[in-house]
Design a protein around this motif. Sequence first.
Motif, short mmCIF file in Angstrom:
data_model
loop_
_atom_site.label_atom_id
_atom_site.label_comp_id
_atom_site.label_asym_id
_atom_site.label_seq_id
_atom_site.Cartn_x
_atom_site.Cartn_y
_atom_site.Cartn_z
N VAL A 182 21.15 44.97 27.55
CA VAL A 182 20.50 45.03 30.00
C VAL A 182 21.85 45.60 30.71
O VAL A 182 22.48 44.63 29.97
N SER A 183 21.33 47.09 31.33
CA SER A 183 22.55 46.62 32.04
C SER A 183 22.31 46.26 33.16
O SER A 183 21.53 45.59 33.30
N LEU A 184 23.44 45.11 33.29
CA LEU A 184 23.89 44.48 35.02
C LEU A 184 24.84 45.37 35.62
O LEU A 184 25.77 44.49 36.77
N GLY A 185 24.93 46.30 35.79
CA GLY A 185 25.93 47.40 37.01
C GLY A 185 26.43 48.04 36.62
O GLY A 185 26.08 48.54 34.89
N PRO A 186 26.79 49.36 37.00
CA PRO A 186 27.75 49.93 36.55
C PRO A 186 29.15 49.64 35.49
O PRO A 186 29.61 50.76 34.83
N GLN A 187 29.50 48.79 35.37
CA GLN A 187 30.67 48.32 34.54
C GLN A 187 30.15 46.72 33.32
O GLN A 187 30.81 47.26 32.56
N SER A 188 28.94 46.77 33.49
CA SER A 188 28.32 46.12 32.42
C SER A 188 27.63 45.29 31.91
O SER A 188 26.26 46.48 32.50
N ALA A 189 27.04 45.00 31.29
CA ALA A 189 26.31 44.81 30.57
C ALA A 189 25.65 43.17 29.53
O ALA A 189 26.96 43.13 29.43
N VAL A 190 24.25 42.97 28.98
CA VAL A 190 24.41 42.13 28.18
C VAL A 190 23.21 42.31 27.08
O VAL A 190 22.50 43.23 26.75
N GLY A 191 23.59 41.83 25.78
CA GLY A 191 22.67 41.74 24.77
C GLY A 191 23.25 41.33 23.05
O GLY A 191 24.14 40.48 23.50
N VAL A 192 22.30 42.22 22.18
CA VAL A 192 22.52 41.42 20.63
C VAL A 192 22.43 42.39 19.96
O VAL A 192 21.47 43.62 20.34
N LEU A 193 23.13 42.97 19.36
CA LEU A 193 23.15 43.92 18.40
C LEU A 193 22.58 43.44 17.27
O LEU A 193 23.59 42.12 16.25
N THR A 194 21.56 44.30 15.99
CA THR A 194 21.51 43.70 14.65
C THR A 194 21.75 44.61 13.86
O THR A 194 21.40 45.99 14.04
N GLY A 195 22.50 44.33 12.66
CA GLY A 195 23.48 44.69 11.86
C GLY A 195 22.38 45.88 10.96
O GLY A 195 21.09 45.15 10.15
N VAL A 250 24.49 40.32 16.35
CA VAL A 250 25.79 39.89 17.48
C VAL A 250 25.78 40.09 18.86
O VAL A 250 25.34 41.17 19.68
N ARG A 251 25.66 38.94 19.35
CA ARG A 251 25.83 39.05 20.86
C ARG A 251 26.89 39.07 21.58
O ARG A 251 28.36 39.44 21.21
N VAL A 252 27.03 40.15 22.31
CA VAL A 252 27.49 40.98 22.89
C VAL A 252 28.05 41.08 24.78
O VAL A 252 26.26 41.40 24.98
N GLY A 253 28.33 41.45 25.81
CA GLY A 253 28.67 41.37 26.96
C GLY A 253 29.58 41.80 28.04
O GLY A 253 30.52 42.39 26.75
N GLY A 254 29.51 42.06 28.89
CA GLY A 254 30.99 42.58 29.82
C GLY A 254 31.50 43.74 29.77
O GLY A 254 29.59 44.92 28.93
N ALA A 255 32.17 44.61 29.26
CA ALA A 255 32.60 46.00 29.19
C ALA A 255 32.47 47.07 28.05
O ALA A 255 31.73 48.00 28.58
N VAL A 256 32.21 45.89 26.74
CA VAL A 256 32.40 46.46 25.45
C VAL A 256 30.57 46.74 26.01
O VAL A 256 30.00 47.53 25.49
N ALA A 257 29.51 45.99 25.76
CA ALA A 257 28.27 45.98 25.79
C ALA A 257 27.37 46.68 27.20
O ALA A 257 27.12 47.73 27.05
N GLY A 258 28.43 47.20 28.24
CA GLY A 258 28.79 48.44 29.09
C GLY A 258 28.45 49.80 28.72
O GLY A 258 28.02 51.05 28.56
N LEU A 259 29.25 49.91 28.08
CA LEU A 259 29.95 51.05 27.24
C LEU A 259 28.86 51.20 26.33
O LEU A 259 28.54 52.51 25.71
N LEU A 260 28.62 50.31 25.73
CA LEU A 260 27.31 50.40 24.21
C LEU A 260 25.60 50.53 25.13
O LEU A 260 24.83 51.80 25.07
N TYR A 261 25.74 50.52 26.26
CA TYR A 261 24.78 50.60 26.82
C TYR A 261 24.52 52.41 27.14
O TYR A 261 23.25 52.80 27.13
N ARG A 262 25.84 52.45 27.42
CA ARG A 262 25.78 54.26 28.01
C ARG A 262 25.71 54.96 26.69
O ARG A 262 24.94 56.19 26.85
N LEU A 263 25.68 54.53 25.86
CA LEU A 263 25.64 55.51 24.86
C LEU A 263 24.29 55.91 24.38
O LEU A 263 24.18 56.38 23.26
N MET A 264 23.62 54.64 24.48
CA MET A 264 22.17 54.50 23.62
C MET A 264 20.97 56.09 24.42
O MET A 264 20.57 56.50 23.67
#
Length: 424
Positions: free
Chosen positions: A356-369, A376-390
């Motif tokens: 889930v995006s929290l703005g231009p540079q941040s996101a929060v979420g969970v990734l399942t293998g 794995v719970r992810v957040g911040g800039a890393v989650a923001g990058l993964l969100y844009r990759l969707m």
Amino acid sequence: METIVIVGGGAGGLELATRLGDTLGSAKRARVVLVDRSHGHFWKPLLHTVASGKCDPQVVELAFPAQALEHDFEFVQGEVLCLDRAHQTITLAPRHGKGSDGACRTIAYDKLVLALGSVTNFYNVPGAAEHALTLDSVADAEAFRRRFNEACIKAGEQGTQVDVAIIGGGATGVELAAELSTSARALAAYKVHALDPDRDIRISVIERGQYLLPQLHPQQSQRAARHLRSLGIEVLTGTTVAEVTQDAVIDATGAVHRADLTLWAAGVEAPQLCATFGLQVNHLKQIVVDASLCSANDSQIYAFGDCASYTCPVKGAAPPRAQVAHQQAMFLADLLTRRNGTPRPHFRYHDYGSLVSLGPQSAVGVLTGAVTGKSVRVGGAVAGLLYRLMYQKHMLSLHGTLRVATQALADWLRARILPPVKLH
């Protein structure tokens, strides 16, 4: 040749038409027809960026005729009026504009796939349908953006404030609130309005449940709430909406929350059209399908995505999410290429997590293998990058790796090699 008609060009419908066109269409094994009332495709998870003014839909919208030409399927623009199961035909509304004879159109099918998506569910809350805006389409998102900008300009001229109430603390509500806060600050910086975005623009998210983003772990939900509050957004959880008026939202306790704009993002259901086909539907008007995504009433009709009710024997009812539609589209692309008479496989939904995006540079979420099944719970800039990759993953499904990579390289070169444009 067999004719396969797909109704609905959303994320799942367009991916299915593209895959079937590349296999059956190019080999002349079947005629693949995509029907949609719009001229182009816009990825629905990005609608909040249109509503906030961050994204121009004309830039990223994909024209159906161009995609059809490149991938060997046909596109017919039109709104479906009814289904004749006995004669295996669908009827489309008359064409509009110059040259139209005003007559309804009929398309015959051998197999029909319904991918009609979803619409807002107001849950019969008084005044909600009349006074709340929605994000069901690009037109809805642009209408909200215009209303928000106009409200800010008017309030700036009159020296008043703007109150925005977003009902629903799911992904849509949270993402819009975060983007809208950023947009309000950008509009102030560019002097579009004379408001102080921290003092004069009040955004609130009203959620009936205990936490925002109920699909995530409570710790991630609390993290999202803290981030929204840091942006000056009011988060009201455990608050049930009882009524929506023209300028306020009234909760179950009788408290009145002033709102110049109210956006309803509290739930979805299938379009009313699904209940008119004579097929079995559930309480959300979703078409009931079996393990092969085939209608419970008609072996020649399939349904998937938000308009279908599929229950996974392991995961339970499939949620209305883009990854479900994508997985089902790939499943049907394989099933429909099989010869008639071969056993039908069963669809299995795999939850790979949620971002889930929290703005231009941040996101929060969970990734399942996919293999281990561990989350794995992810957040911040890393989650923001993964969100844009969707979104890039969605583009890969439509265009393939080579074209997406070439376009990305061209954009990178354009940004770094071409001289900047001077505005006079």
